[in-house]
Design a protein around this motif. Structure first.
Motif, short mmCIF file in Angstrom:
data_model
loop_
_atom_site.label_atom_id
_atom_site.label_comp_id
_atom_site.label_asym_id
_atom_site.label_seq_id
_atom_site.Cartn_x
_atom_site.Cartn_y
_atom_site.Cartn_z
N GLN A 108 0.86 -1.17 0.00
CA GLN A 108 0.00 0.00 0.00
C GLN A 108 0.90 1.23 0.00
O GLN A 108 1.64 1.45 0.96
CB GLN A 108 -0.91 0.03 1.21
N TYR A 109 0.84 2.03 -1.08
CA TYR A 109 1.65 3.23 -1.15
C TYR A 109 1.06 4.32 -0.24
O TYR A 109 -0.16 4.45 -0.11
CB TYR A 109 1.73 3.75 -2.57
N CYS A 110 1.94 5.10 0.35
CA CYS A 110 1.55 6.14 1.30
C CYS A 110 0.91 7.32 0.59
O CYS A 110 1.52 7.95 -0.28
CB CYS A 110 2.78 6.60 2.09
N LEU A 114 2.02 10.91 -1.70
CA LEU A 114 1.35 11.23 -2.96
C LEU A 114 0.70 12.62 -2.88
O LEU A 114 0.74 13.38 -3.86
CB LEU A 114 0.29 10.18 -3.26
N LEU A 115 0.11 12.93 -1.74
CA LEU A 115 -0.52 14.24 -1.58
C LEU A 115 0.50 15.36 -1.74
O LEU A 115 0.23 16.37 -2.41
CB LEU A 115 -1.20 14.31 -0.22
N ARG A 195 -1.41 -1.20 -5.82
CA ARG A 195 -0.70 -0.76 -4.62
C ARG A 195 -1.29 0.51 -4.01
O ARG A 195 -0.66 1.15 -3.19
CB ARG A 195 0.78 -0.52 -4.94
N LEU A 196 -2.51 0.84 -4.43
CA LEU A 196 -3.04 2.14 -4.04
C LEU A 196 -4.39 2.10 -3.32
O LEU A 196 -4.80 3.11 -2.75
CB LEU A 196 -3.18 3.04 -5.28
N TYR A 197 -5.08 0.97 -3.30
CA TYR A 197 -6.45 1.00 -2.80
C TYR A 197 -6.77 -0.07 -1.75
O TYR A 197 -7.93 -0.32 -1.46
CB TYR A 197 -7.43 0.88 -3.97
N ALA A 207 -4.10 4.58 4.89
CA ALA A 207 -3.71 5.09 3.58
C ALA A 207 -2.40 5.87 3.65
O ALA A 207 -1.97 6.43 2.64
CB ALA A 207 -4.82 5.98 3.01
N ASP A 208 -1.79 5.91 4.82
CA ASP A 208 -0.54 6.65 4.99
C ASP A 208 0.43 5.83 5.82
O ASP A 208 0.05 4.85 6.47
CB ASP A 208 -0.79 8.00 5.67
N ASN A 209 1.71 6.23 5.79
CA ASN A 209 2.75 5.54 6.54
C ASN A 209 3.18 6.36 7.75
O ASN A 209 4.34 6.34 8.16
CB ASN A 209 3.95 5.26 5.64
#
Length: 252
Positions: A108-110, A114-115, A195-197, A207-209
């Motif tokens: 899962q990408y952070c 991305l933001l 890797r996104l949802y 949805a974040d690290n």
């Protein structure tokens, strides 16, 4: 400071810590097995100097444990020490550093990273109206995904809201764009969709690290104060003691 507080000499303190780490050196092996079995895993890394040479401190954590590694390299070989090569359950939450891409579990990408990348587009192209509209549309949805777990929703409510946010994101990234910078960002979402949802399917998956980033902050402070480890032995002692003591702190 500890020497002054306890009256125990510096050399004696250092020797005592080395001896303690020697007694505890087998504990991280068991924690690695627990980490591999976890349904949600986090990983991150930051710079760390040993014997005056550049290297990295790696963190692998869950809500219940913390594993540290101090190594000279940032290659994926360090992560493979922890993950092994057999398929694992659960999801690993990370940034987009490619050292994690071949780990034997789902990723899962952070969204926090991305933001920031999306918001940076507007800083790079402040006068471009298409960029402005893209950022204005996508940034709030990424932020909504990050904050959704903290709203205290029931499972049904979470699923409904997560589906709405995911749908909005998909609409934005699949919308035809002319600006190359927007196209590059859209391609990331399209090509790395697997890797996104995960966050939208399971409320346990953030949805974040932020967990890993928060746990690395004390180490960053220690780096500023100590300038790193003075020897390989010191780095190994720090690795073992941080792993054991911070894991114990989570369990108390």
């Amino acid at each position: 400071q500890i020497e002054k507080q306890t009256g125990v000499g510096y050399s004696s303190l250092v020797e005592a810590l080395h001896q303690l780490s020697g007694r505890l050196k087998e504990v991280p092996k068991a924690l690695i097995q627990a980490y591999r079995r976890a349904s949600v895993k986090h990983a991150d890394e930051t710079g760390w100097r040993t014997e005056g040479r550049n290297g990295y401190a790696w963190l692998f954590c869950t809500p219940d444990l913390s594993l540290y590694r101090f190594r000279r390299t940032r290659s994926g070989s360090v992560a493979r020490e922890v993950f092994g090569d057999k398929p694992l359950p659960g999801v690993l939450v990370v940034d987009r550093y490619n050292g994690y891409n071949r780990m034997p579990c789902s990723l899962q990408y952070c969204y926090a990273h991305l933001l920031r990348d999306v918001q940076d587009l507007e800083k790079e192209f402040p006068e471009n109206e298409e960029i402005h509209r893209f950022v204005e549309a996508l940034a709030p949805q990424l932020a909504n995904a990050i904050h959704l777990r903290g709203l205290g929703l029931t499972a049904r409510q979470f699923k409904r809201e997560a589906t709405k946010i995911k749908t909005h994101i998909l609409q934005i990234v699949n919308r035809q764009a002319r600006h190359p910078a927007i196209q590059t960002m859209q391609d990331l979402f399209r090509q790395k969709a697997d890797r996104l949802y995960h966050w939208a399917d399971d409320p346990r998956i953030p949805a974040d690290n932020n967990r890993a980033e928060r746990e690395l902050r004390p180490l960053v402070i220690a780096r500023k104060i100590s300038f790193g480890s003075q020897s390989e032995g010191g780095a190994q002692t720090r690795e073992i003691l941080m792993t054991v003591l911070l894991t114990l702190a989570k369990k108390t």
